[in-house]
Design an enzyme around this catalytic site. Sequence first.
Site, PDB file in Angstrom:
ATOM      1  CB  CYS A   1     -42.325 -42.160 -20.927  1.00 31.71           C
ATOM      2  SG  CYS A   1     -42.145 -43.573 -19.962  1.00 31.71           S
TER       3      CYS A   1
ATOM      4  CB  CYS B   1      -1.082  -0.127   1.210  1.00 30.54           C
ATOM      5  SG  CYS B   1      -1.837   1.367   1.475  1.00 30.54           S
TER       6      CYS B   1
ATOM      7  CG  HIS C   1     -44.089 -41.834 -16.631  1.00 30.49           C
ATOM      8  ND1 HIS C   1     -44.273 -42.346 -17.924  1.00 30.49           N
ATOM      9  CD2 HIS C   1     -44.254 -40.749 -16.258  1.00 30.49           C
ATOM     10  CE1 HIS C   1     -44.559 -41.007 -18.403  1.00 30.49           C
ATOM     11  NE2 HIS C   1     -44.626 -40.132 -17.374  1.00 30.49           N
TER      12      HIS C   1
END
Length: 535
Positions: free
Chosen positions: A181, A57, A454
């Site tokens: 399906c 910094c 299914h």
Amino acid sequence: MSAELESMCSHIADVLADEDSKKTILDKFARAVTWYANKYQVARSPHKRRKIASPTCGTCDLPLFRPYVCLHCDYTGCWTESHVVDHLREESHLFCADAKTGCVYCSECENFIYDATLSGLHESTILSAEEKHSRFQVLNKRREPFQRWVPSEKDIAALEGAQSVPCQAGMRGLLNLGQTCFLSVVLQSFIHNPFMRNYFLGDKHNWKQCKTEHCTCCEMDKLFTEIYSDDNAPYGPHTFLATTWRASAELAGYAQQDAHEFFISALNQIHSTSRGSTEVSCNCIIHSTFAGQLQSDVKCERCGNVTTTNDPMLDISLELKGRGEVSDENSLAACLRRYTQSEKLGSKEYSCVKCGKASHEASKRLSIRKLPLVLSFQFKRFEHKALEKSATRKIETKIRFPATLNMAPYTTLYMSEAEKEKGGLPLSFAGPDSIYEYDLFAVINHEGQMNNGHYTNFARCGNEWYRFDDDKVTHTTLGACLKSTAYMCFYVKRHLDYKPNMTPSYVRAREKEMEKEKREVAKLKELDDAILATV
């Protein structure tokens, strides 16, 4: 794009309006983002990270792991102590940028701002840095630099004549034609696969021009034409079903079939009827999308010899552990860890080439050598009892799967680096994490038992999720999808590896044949002219 979307800050808009100021700001911004991207990649290497010095910094001299850079001068400061904000105020400077994220802070607005130019520059700068630090998965070559698509005159003419696609295109259910399906859910996964969608909607295969009899690619082209039409009524893919019956006798009839079995059969049928289909190094739509490579390493524990073989893959089938509720062992990540972990081989399963005799101590490990564009996972939910061939039992264990998947830990490169690090996590491998990330786009579910169950599925269209139950389409959420009992999952690669623009071999062969035909026609014409001249 409206001015509000271009920039949310009038101060940055004014600065970028001046060419000299714009160049200064953008150059400084790009250098800051590039520095952090390179630092991140180099720091992953254990041999280089100690040599990298962090900036400090400019006010408190503390090292910065996330520096904020002033876009007007060489000052770098910290955010937590507001030193960078103080600098902007004291020096009457307007902007600073977070080198890690590319976020820009405006001292006049006293807030972080958005600007389309800076956002695009950040994205392209990060991509460029990643390309320099990564290679192709198989070939030891640098990634091809990304180049934005610039439409040619032919492209512009085609775009001007193109018809707009309805916003709800792709949200069309499929009629159940008699326990079909299993077919519907797989076709929905194809429809929402971005690469297959772009291929068939891009007229790469035209069923009106194709002369192949019983062509599955033609059926796919018809399917996409129907799904992306203005008709919202459920569509019945009866011709697709008939073509499947002709190509796969085991799938013929109205009995319930396995969705994964049909998925593999459909991939093979599309591959065999695609343009440019070959048995070796095929670049058809199926292999370009789903094909990857598995690497098998068998190590003799007696002499240390390693035998490596590479095999093609179109999907990955994963074993489920236990039959209880959701646990850490029943997740996609856990299944992949078990899939790629080392396993002991029996004395009759391996004979070491180096030792010259059967080795009683050998281990085998699988890893993914090359990742495909689309990953398909099947969870083995149906187990067959050895004594009763007709008895099939379904494993109802729920599996946890994420919306975003990082495949790096399961690749050959990553696992090789892990071995070098003596079992620890590797700090360096081929490229950033982003090129190994996948996003979920479709899930197939099975309800009930094997003979009377299914299939339904979830699929993503844009940012929205939908549930498909044959002809019924309902809007849903990602959360509902992730809670479902998955049988198959489909993930698409988030970032693509760009390769050099090469003309396919079949195109080059066709061009050579056309040139040869032209030369033969020219010779025949010369011969005819010579004969006519003598008459």
